[in-house]
Motif scaffolding. Structure first.
Motif, PDB file in Angstrom:
ATOM      1  N   GLN A  82       0.822  -1.021  -0.193  1.00 34.99           N
ATOM      2  CA  GLN A  82      -0.001  -0.266   0.268  1.00 34.99           C
ATOM      3  C   GLN A  82       0.806   1.113   0.200  1.00 34.99           C
ATOM      4  N   GLU A  83       1.929   1.412   0.827  1.00 35.61           N
ATOM      5  CA  GLU A  83       2.805   2.171   0.705  1.00 35.61           C
ATOM      6  C   GLU A  83       3.587   2.664  -0.370  1.00 35.61           C
ATOM      7  N   ALA A  84       3.914   1.579  -1.069  1.00 39.36           N
ATOM      8  CA  ALA A  84       4.555   1.619  -2.564  1.00 39.36           C
ATOM      9  C   ALA A  84       3.692   2.094  -3.418  1.00 39.36           C
ATOM     10  N   ALA A  85       2.033   1.972  -3.516  1.00 42.00           N
ATOM     11  CA  ALA A  85       1.078   2.513  -4.256  1.00 42.00           C
ATOM     12  C   ALA A  85       1.160   4.141  -4.058  1.00 42.00           C
ATOM     13  N   THR A  86       1.340   4.385  -2.673  1.00 46.29           N
ATOM     14  CA  THR A  86       1.395   5.916  -2.315  1.00 46.29           C
ATOM     15  C   THR A  86       2.702   6.596  -3.177  1.00 46.29           C
ATOM     16  N   LEU A  87       3.917   5.871  -3.191  1.00 49.24           N
ATOM     17  CA  LEU A  87       4.878   6.341  -3.844  1.00 49.24           C
ATOM     18  C   LEU A  87       4.616   6.656  -5.189  1.00 49.24           C
ATOM     19  N   LEU A  88       4.081   6.103  -5.934  1.00 42.92           N
ATOM     20  CA  LEU A  88       3.667   5.802  -7.434  1.00 42.92           C
ATOM     21  C   LEU A  88       2.842   7.231  -7.740  1.00 42.92           C
ATOM     22  N   GLU A  89       1.936   7.274  -6.625  1.00 45.64           N
ATOM     23  CA  GLU A  89       0.712   8.397  -6.855  1.00 45.64           C
ATOM     24  C   GLU A  89       1.644   9.614  -6.773  1.00 45.64           C
ATOM     25  N   VAL A  90       2.483   9.704  -6.021  1.00 48.96           N
ATOM     26  CA  VAL A  90       3.140  11.167  -5.553  1.00 48.96           C
ATOM     27  C   VAL A  90       4.402  11.382  -6.277  1.00 48.96           C
ATOM     28  N   ALA A  91       4.559  10.299  -7.333  1.00 53.59           N
ATOM     29  CA  ALA A  91       6.054  10.374  -8.138  1.00 53.59           C
ATOM     30  C   ALA A  91       5.971  11.687  -9.126  1.00 53.59           C
ATOM     31  N   GLN A  92       6.947  12.368  -9.391  1.00 50.08           N
ATOM     32  CA  GLN A  92       7.017  13.559 -10.154  1.00 50.08           C
ATOM     33  C   GLN A  92       6.579  13.058 -11.637  1.00 50.08           C
ATOM     34  N   GLN A  93       6.039  14.072 -12.370  1.00 50.15           N
ATOM     35  CA  GLN A  93       5.743  13.931 -13.873  1.00 50.15           C
ATOM     36  C   GLN A  93       7.042  13.817 -14.782  1.00 50.15           C
ATOM     37  N   PRO A  94       7.358  13.041 -15.777  1.00 47.78           N
ATOM     38  CA  PRO A  94       8.713  13.265 -16.286  1.00 47.78           C
ATOM     39  C   PRO A  94       8.633  14.206 -17.108  1.00 47.78           C
ATOM     40  N   THR A  95       9.959  14.768 -17.518  1.00 48.42           N
ATOM     41  CA  THR A  95      10.143  16.085 -18.444  1.00 48.42           C
ATOM     42  C   THR A  95      10.796  15.453 -19.646  1.00 48.42           C
ATOM     43  N   ALA A  96      11.477  14.237 -19.586  1.00 49.87           N
ATOM     44  CA  ALA A  96      12.102  13.865 -20.777  1.00 49.87           C
ATOM     45  C   ALA A  96      11.386  13.347 -21.739  1.00 49.87           C
ATOM     46  N   LYS A  97      11.677  13.012 -23.162  1.00 49.93           N
ATOM     47  CA  LYS A  97      10.862  12.716 -24.288  1.00 49.93           C
ATOM     48  C   LYS A  97      10.376  11.168 -24.101  1.00 49.93           C
ATOM     49  N   TYR A  98      11.277  10.472 -23.593  1.00 52.26           N
ATOM     50  CA  TYR A  98      11.020   8.971 -23.667  1.00 52.26           C
ATOM     51  C   TYR A  98      11.288   8.373 -22.320  1.00 52.26           C
ATOM     52  N   GLN A  99      10.669   7.218 -22.109  1.00 53.49           N
ATOM     53  CA  GLN A  99      11.027   6.334 -21.009  1.00 53.49           C
ATOM     54  C   GLN A  99      11.775   5.098 -21.701  1.00 53.49           C
ATOM     55  N   ARG A 100      12.990   4.862 -21.242  1.00 52.01           N
ATOM     56  CA  ARG A 100      13.723   3.570 -21.787  1.00 52.01           C
ATOM     57  C   ARG A 100      13.509   2.386 -20.641  1.00 52.01           C
ATOM     58  N   ILE A 101      12.685   1.386 -21.071  1.00 47.99           N
ATOM     59  CA  ILE A 101      12.677   0.271 -20.091  1.00 47.99           C
ATOM     60  C   ILE A 101      13.149  -0.860 -20.889  1.00 47.99           C
TER      61      ILE A 101
END
Length: 284
Positions: A82-101
């Motif tokens: 549940q706390e990990a879910a909260t971390l995802l919700e408050v994560a900053q929005q990306p400013t880069a063009k691409y997410q490389r996974i």
């Protein structure tokens, strides 16, 4: 006033009649000088005074930061799903063009005759644009890595030429926005199967942080789901996920799920590690 000043200067600096020019320069220099501002000195003193701030008994040194730097606060590592879910919700929005996974996958495969099974290594790299109407780029390849499991040793090509590449998620996405179809599907009521049902959405690059946070909470509704410093498992289950307690992101998965009686029962049949980063460059 200048005549009086000339007399005073002459007393302080005796000059000959020929030194009128020097006297004039002294007079002009005096009139040109401006009084030093005291406000700057007080600003410096005040800045030095607030450089050390006492907060709850701790001394915190203040240092200048870039105006463009993001305003971030230290976040306590997650101690539950549940706390990990909260971390995802408050994560900053990306400013880069691409997410490389990048996915590193070890998949147990079997062929015959003669029978052989090996864990074969694959690499999947996804470049997911943050903007809409952009093309998604995905590279899939076998690295040549091999770990024999049972039976005769066979070349890697014997497995990769006649078997499908591992399937980690269900949806296909050619351009953004992307949607992982399994993200909102119901989970089994059997605790041992909940993580297995969630596997595609947990690993999919198309599952948003908000969808993943909601999925975490649905998984955690079962009291049989365990959290052990980022390792998420369920009683009687065959699937284990690794979640980074600092970010809430999935970093790996293991499955022990074999229907081949020739493979030892406790063999890890699928192993995945996930690495994500942001970049402004991608292959054309």
């Amino acid at each position: 006033m200048r005549d009086v000043l000339d007399d005073d200067l002459a007393e302080l600096y005796p000059v000959r009649a020929s030194d009128d020019v020097r006297l004039a320069r002294l007079r002009e220099q005096l009139f040109a000088e401006k009084p030093r501002s005291r406000s700057r000195r007080w600003v410096g003193i005040a800045a030095a005074a607030v450089a050390v701030v006492m907060i709850t008994g701790l001394v915190v040194l203040l240092r200048p930061v870039s105006r463009d730097a993001p305003a971030t606060l230290p976040v306590k590592p997650a101690a539950s799903l549940q706390e990990a879910a909260t971390l995802l919700e408050v994560a900053q929005q990306p400013t880069a063009k691409y997410q490389r996974i990048t996915y590193r996958i070890w998949q147990v495969m079997g062929v015959g005759e003669p029978y052989a099974s090996s864990a074969i290594e694959f690499e999947y790299v996804v470049w997911l644009p943050t903007a809409a109407d952009e093309m998604v780029v995905i590279y899939r390849r076998s690295t040549g890595g091999q770990r024999p499991v049972a039976g005769a040793r066979r070349p890697v090509e014997d497995f990769t030429n006649y078997s499908r590449n591992p399937s980690l998620w269900e949806s296909f996405c050619a351009s953004t926005p992307c949607k992982e179809e399994t993200a909102g599907q119901p989970l089994s009521t059997e605790p041992g199967r909940r993580l297995e049902d969630a596997a595609a959405a947990m690993l999919s690059p198309f599952t948003t942080d908000e969808e993943k946070a909601a999925l975490y909470r649905r998984i955690a509704e079962s009291p049989q789901v365990r959290w052990d410093n980022g390792k998420v498992s369920a009683d009687g289950g065959t699937t284990l996920f690794t979640v980074d307690p600092a970010t809430g992101q999935v970093t790996g998965m293991e499955q022990r799920k074999s229907t081949d009686l020739k493979i030892p029962a406790d063999t890890v049949t699928t192993s995945v590690t996930v690495k994500s980063e942001w970049t402004d460059q991608r292959p054309s």
